[in-house]
Design a protein around this motif. Structure first.
Motif, PDB file in Angstrom:
ATOM      1  N   SER A   1       0.807  -1.217   0.000  1.00 48.72           N
ATOM      2  CA  SER A   1       0.000   0.000   0.000  1.00 48.72           C
ATOM      3  C   SER A   1       0.850   1.282   0.000  1.00 48.72           C
ATOM      4  CB  SER A   1      -0.960  -0.033   1.192  1.00 48.72           C
ATOM      5  OG  SER A   1      -1.691   1.137   1.246  1.00 48.72           O
ATOM      6  N   PRO A   2       1.822   1.440   0.906  1.00 48.51           N
ATOM      7  CA  PRO A   2       2.599   2.692   0.870  1.00 48.51           C
ATOM      8  C   PRO A   2       3.412   2.884  -0.403  1.00 48.51           C
ATOM      9  CG  PRO A   2       3.465   1.196   2.563  1.00 48.51           C
ATOM     10  CD  PRO A   2       2.163   0.634   2.088  1.00 48.51           C
ATOM     11  N   THR A   3       3.927   1.792  -0.980  1.00 49.63           N
ATOM     12  CA  THR A   3       4.703   1.967  -2.213  1.00 49.63           C
ATOM     13  C   THR A   3       3.773   2.333  -3.373  1.00 49.63           C
ATOM     14  OG1 THR A   3       4.642  -0.436  -2.511  1.00 49.63           O
ATOM     15  CG2 THR A   3       6.646   0.473  -1.584  1.00 49.63           C
ATOM     16  N   ASN A   4       2.574   1.791  -3.333  1.00 41.00           N
ATOM     17  CA  ASN A   4       1.575   2.167  -4.339  1.00 41.00           C
ATOM     18  C   ASN A   4       1.159   3.629  -4.151  1.00 41.00           C
ATOM     19  OD1 ASN A   4      -0.390   1.424  -6.469  1.00 41.00           O
ATOM     20  ND2 ASN A   4      -1.867   1.944  -4.884  1.00 41.00           N
ATOM     21  N   ASP A   5       0.965   4.007  -2.890  1.00 41.07           N
ATOM     22  CA  ASP A   5       0.591   5.398  -2.592  1.00 41.07           C
ATOM     23  C   ASP A   5       1.624   6.379  -3.140  1.00 41.07           C
ATOM     24  OD1 ASP A   5      -1.774   4.832  -1.344  1.00 41.07           O
ATOM     25  OD2 ASP A   5      -1.035   5.075   0.704  1.00 41.07           O
ATOM     26  N   ALA A   6       2.882   6.001  -3.034  1.00 38.36           N
ATOM     27  CA  ALA A   6       3.948   6.903  -3.495  1.00 38.36           C
ATOM     28  C   ALA A   6       3.844   7.134  -4.996  1.00 38.36           C
ATOM     29  CB  ALA A   6       5.312   6.310  -3.139  1.00 38.36           C
ATOM     30  N   VAL A   7       3.563   6.064  -5.731  1.00 38.55           N
ATOM     31  CA  VAL A   7       3.424   6.195  -7.187  1.00 38.55           C
ATOM     32  C   VAL A   7       2.222   7.081  -7.510  1.00 38.55           C
ATOM     33  CG1 VAL A   7       2.941   4.943  -9.323  1.00 38.55           C
ATOM     34  CG2 VAL A   7       4.546   3.988  -7.661  1.00 38.55           C
ATOM     35  N   VAL A   8       1.119   6.828  -6.822  1.00 36.18           N
ATOM     36  CA  VAL A   8      -0.109   7.595  -7.101  1.00 36.18           C
ATOM     37  C   VAL A   8       0.082   9.059  -6.721  1.00 36.18           C
ATOM     38  CG1 VAL A   8      -2.549   7.832  -6.506  1.00 36.18           C
ATOM     39  CG2 VAL A   8      -1.573   5.557  -6.850  1.00 36.18           C
ATOM     40  N   LEU A   9       0.738   9.295  -5.594  1.00 35.99           N
ATOM     41  CA  LEU A   9       0.953  10.676  -5.139  1.00 35.99           C
ATOM     42  C   LEU A   9       1.703  11.481  -6.198  1.00 35.99           C
ATOM     43  CD1 LEU A   9       2.039  11.707  -1.576  1.00 35.99           C
ATOM     44  CD2 LEU A   9       3.133  12.760  -3.530  1.00 35.99           C
TER      45      LEU A   9
ATOM     46  N   ARG B   1       8.331  -1.462  -7.861  1.00 38.75           N
ATOM     47  CA  ARG B   1       8.622  -2.773  -8.475  1.00 38.75           C
ATOM     48  C   ARG B   1       9.500  -3.620  -7.563  1.00 38.75           C
ATOM     49  NH1 ARG B   1      11.969  -2.218 -12.116  1.00 38.75           N
ATOM     50  NH2 ARG B   1      12.129  -0.005 -12.587  1.00 38.75           N
ATOM     51  N   ASP B   2      10.523  -2.981  -7.011  1.00 37.65           N
ATOM     52  CA  ASP B   2      11.441  -3.727  -6.136  1.00 37.65           C
ATOM     53  C   ASP B   2      10.705  -4.324  -4.932  1.00 37.65           C
ATOM     54  OD1 ASP B   2      13.523  -3.062  -7.788  1.00 37.65           O
ATOM     55  OD2 ASP B   2      14.458  -1.613  -6.429  1.00 37.65           O
ATOM     56  N   SER B   3       9.761  -3.557  -4.405  1.00 41.50           N
ATOM     57  CA  SER B   3       9.070  -3.991  -3.183  1.00 41.50           C
ATOM     58  C   SER B   3       8.147  -5.178  -3.415  1.00 41.50           C
ATOM     59  CB  SER B   3       8.256  -2.828  -2.599  1.00 41.50           C
ATOM     60  OG  SER B   3       9.114  -1.769  -2.285  1.00 41.50           O
TER      61      SER B   3
END
Lengths: 380, 378
Positions: A332-340, A357-359
């Motif tokens: 969720s947080p790594t996805n949030d970063a992309v969306v942000l 991707r790495d995560s």
């Protein structure tokens, strides 16, 4: 209970952060895009002392404790070092070199550890097979004693550093009828007849880390290449779990700190509707959720490291909890970063898509999240 | 770094657990369904017994912040046994007691503080303003006549008000905060009817109205710096609610596991099915993650770390939202059995919501966390 890190630990983390930001991070994007291992950065990691941090000084290490090793790994992630390089480092130092250090003979230790600690040699570990992942006992690679030699046959899959490794710790069945107790570990050097890299695998993330399939066809090694005691291989592999759940998870923590820095700066600079997007609650909530995840995950990883420093046997329940939490809840947080970061987040310019991707490896590598759930429910 | 509790922490936990012997636990069963008189009686018994166990005198007021972590293990035990009682105790000891001991002074105040520590009184704090109306100015008035304070005010959601001996009322005055101590039966003080709430049925909550209430000297103080007092109250509330959430998860997981091991389907315990055991694994993961985060926030408060506010906000958001998820998964495991009123899981499902909306709400906490992130990382 006390969560304070020593001034020395904090200082070292700062030093690693500074070093990695200056010497390694600028090279990450180029190598990630090319799916290329970064030899220059590897050499620098060795020179800085990262690759052999916890080994004794006489073997080329610094005698660091586990907590310091975890902080160093976290600092690499925080500096923006990609998950590929930190994975290569983890597989090299903890899955390969540490296993030799713990279970090897004096001769094996003195032969391999100094070269691995300096980064002169690269190490890898071969456990997983095309048909045997978490179900280790079902491995089919065989090692048969033949006079003064062992003869290995079989293949290993998803081997980090496989294509570039000078030495590998390979697990094989020496007694197929004994399940886990029939597994032994061997040291196999590059160039050994019958040992080859069959293919390199292209991956979604951790691209700078070469992942390969290793093949053993009547691969003959000296009987002295047996690592530790015959039949103890499974136990040795399990002992790497302590490192896997601490120093190998730590870069994921650092990566979230990296995302927080990237996203915070972006949110302050990027203007929409006449004001920085940091002004908007939806953006703030994303930043908050990243921070909440980071702090929750951090305590779990530090706990594993602290217990190891105390010389306690691994608490498999706590280890699985840490792995499951970071694996599943980091999505969720790594996805949030992309969306942000919107379109920029989707492009490679800002590095967040790489971290995303790495995560994705976190819930897969080193035992999937489902396997962690099996373990937790069995142990709870 | 040390992830072990020290002997003093264990000793406190042991003393506290001794209060919850079999008879006492039987008495607690009545708390959730009892009327105000029963809640008053049961709460007082435990306040008294825990006072004697030296549980109520620890970590009180800003000066007691250093003991925040020391308290947490024992607090989690109490919260795991009865969340309603836990909140009531904490409001008395750490919120009311902390306000009295940390911000007020004088002989009368010292006597009240000592009574809190001894477990001989129940306290409440009126902090949240009732919704304002056009007649706001009439309803909110504070004036000083001679040495007395004359107050009109309305407060909502005052925990313990229907069972309290003393209520500390926080008032706005000259840009600061003034605190007055009133008794529920005092002239001009009206404790509203006990509120019917979604959860925490063993907790007595009501509104509080002051109408030209005369507060004698020695029972009102301030105005104080608003931020110092508000920060203290918010921090104390958020710690309490975080621990309540962790205690809730602990109790819910124990019950769910017990049920999953005893209830059978297709010839085997439902625990044998991955759809059940995987839920339990996730529940335990959330619990342990939240627990450690709360402990770390407690350590930061105790050590006065600069990051303590942010860490506590993280802990509060994470633990309260995790408690909601965990109680939802537990209900899914127990199905009809968990859905029946009065069941531990049904109760937990209702209770869990409270921590996300009380104290610093999840939304406000996230905004605070983000502000810190933007400063620290940006």
């Amino acid at each position: 209970m006390d969560f304070e890190l020593t001034p020395e630990q904090l200082l070292f983390k700062e030093q690693v952060l500074k070093f990695a930001k200056k010497e390694i991070a600028p090279r990450v994007q180029e190598h990630d895009l090319r799916e290329q291992f970064d030899w220059e950065s590897w050499k620098k990691l060795g020179e800085f002392g990262i690759l052999g941090l916890h080994f004794p000084e006489e073997l080329g290490g610094s005698g660091a404790d586990v907590m310091t090793s975890v902080l160093a790994a976290e600092a690499l992630g925080e500096a923006g070092v990609d998950g590929g390089l930190t994975l290569s480092y983890g597989a090299h130092t903890y899955l390969c070199a540490d296993t030799i250090f713990r279970h090897g003979s004096d001769e094996q230790i003195h032969t391999y550890i100094p070269k691995l600690a300096s980064g002169e040699w690269v190490g890898c570990m071969g456990l997983t097979e095309p048909g045997a992942g978490s179900d280790v006992a079902s491995m089919r690679t065989r090692a048969v004693r033949s006079g003064d030699h062992w003869v290995l046959n079989g293949s290993k899959m998803f081997i980090t550093n496989g294509a570039i490794a000078d030495v590998a710790v390979i697990y094989a069945k020496t007694d197929p009828s004994s399940g886990h107790a029939g597994i032994s570990a061997f040291i196999v050097e590059k160039g050994t007849p019958g040992f080859s890299v069959s293919r390199s695998l292209h991956k979604m993330g951790v691209r700078t880390s070469p992942t390969s399939e290793l093949v053993f066809e009547d691969c003959q090694i000296s009987y002295q290449n047996l690592l530790g005691i015959e039949g103890n291989g499974f136990m040795m592999a399990m002992q790497t779990v302590e490192w896997d759940r601490s120093a190998l998870l730590a870069p994921f923590l650092g990566a979230v700190s990296f995302l927080l820095a990237r996203c915070s700066r972006y949110a302050k600079q990027r203007e929409q509707f006449g004001r920085p997007i940091a002004y908007f609650q939806a953006v703030k909530h994303k930043l908050a959720d990243m921070k909440i995840f980071l702090e929750a995950a951090r305590s779990l990883v530090y706990r594993i490291a602290w217990c190891k420093d105390q010389g306690r046997p691994l608490n498999h329940l706590e280890a699985a909890v840490a792995k499951l939490f970071i694996g599943d809840w980091s999505l969720s947080p790594t996805n949030d970063a992309v969306v942000l970061m919107g379109g920029y987040g989707y492009c490679q310019e800002y590095d967040v898509e790489r971290v995303f991707r790495d995560s994705r490896l976190a819930p897969i590598g080193g035992g999937t999240s489902d396997v962690q759930k099996v373990l937790i429910s069995r142990l709870m | 770094m040390n992830f072990d509790w020290c002997s003093e922490d264990h000793e406190l936990k042991k003393r506290v657990l001794n209060v919850f012997h079999a008879d006492a636990l039987g008495e607690l069963e009545r708390l959730e369904s009892g009327d105000s008189a029963a809640v008053r009686h049961i709460t007082r018994v435990f306040v008294e017994n825990l006072g004697q166990a030296d549980y109520l005198c620890i970590g009180v007021g800003p000066e007691g912040a250093g003991q925040t972590l020391h308290l947490l293990a024992a607090q989690e035990e109490v919260a795991g046994i009865s969340r309603s009682l836990f909140i009531s105790l904490e409001v008395t000891a750490r919120l009311f007691g902390g306000l009295v001991r940390g911000f007020l002074n004088g002989k009368a105040v010292l006597d009240i503080a000592q009574s809190v520590a001894d477990g001989s009184v129940v306290g409440a704090v009126g902090f949240t303003e009732a919704a304002t109306t056009e007649q706001g100015e009439e309803r909110y008035r504070i004036s000083r006549i001679g040495e007395k304070l004359i107050v009109s005010s309305e407060k909502d959601y005052v925990t313990n008000a229907p069972i309290a001996d003393w209520i500390a009322v926080v008032l706005d005055e000259d840009g600061g905060k003034t605190v007055c101590l009133v008794r529920p039966d005092q002239d001009g003080v009206t404790v509203g009817p006990r509120m019917q709430t979604l959860g925490y049925h063993g907790l007595a909550v009501s509104s509080l109205t002051l109408r030209s209430t005369v507060v004698p000297p020695g029972y009102f103080f301030g105005p104080f710096d608003a931020s110092a007092l508000t920060d203290f109250l918010r921090q104390t509330e958020d710690v309490i609610l975080s621990v309540a959430s962790v205690g809730l998860m602990r109790a819910v997981i124990a019950k769910s596991k017990e049920y999953a091991q005893s209830h059978r389907r297709d010839g085997k315990p439902i625990f044998a099915h991955q759809e059940i055991r995987f839920k339990l694994a996730e529940m335990l993961t959330l619990y342990q993650s939240a627990q450690l985060l709360v402990f770390r926030a407690g350590w930061m408060i105790a050590s006065g770390s600069e990051e303590r506010r942010t860490l506590l906000r993280c802990a509060k958001v994470f633990s309260s939202e995790a408690a909601e998820k965990v109680s939802g998964m537990a209900l899914q495991i127990l199905c009809g059995r968990g859905y029946v009123s009065g069941n531990l899981i049904e109760r937990a499902y209702r209770d869990a919501k409270y921590a996300t909306i009380a104290g610093t709400t999840s939304e406000r906490a996230r905004m605070g966390i983000a502000e810190d992130v933007l400063t620290r990382y940006g």
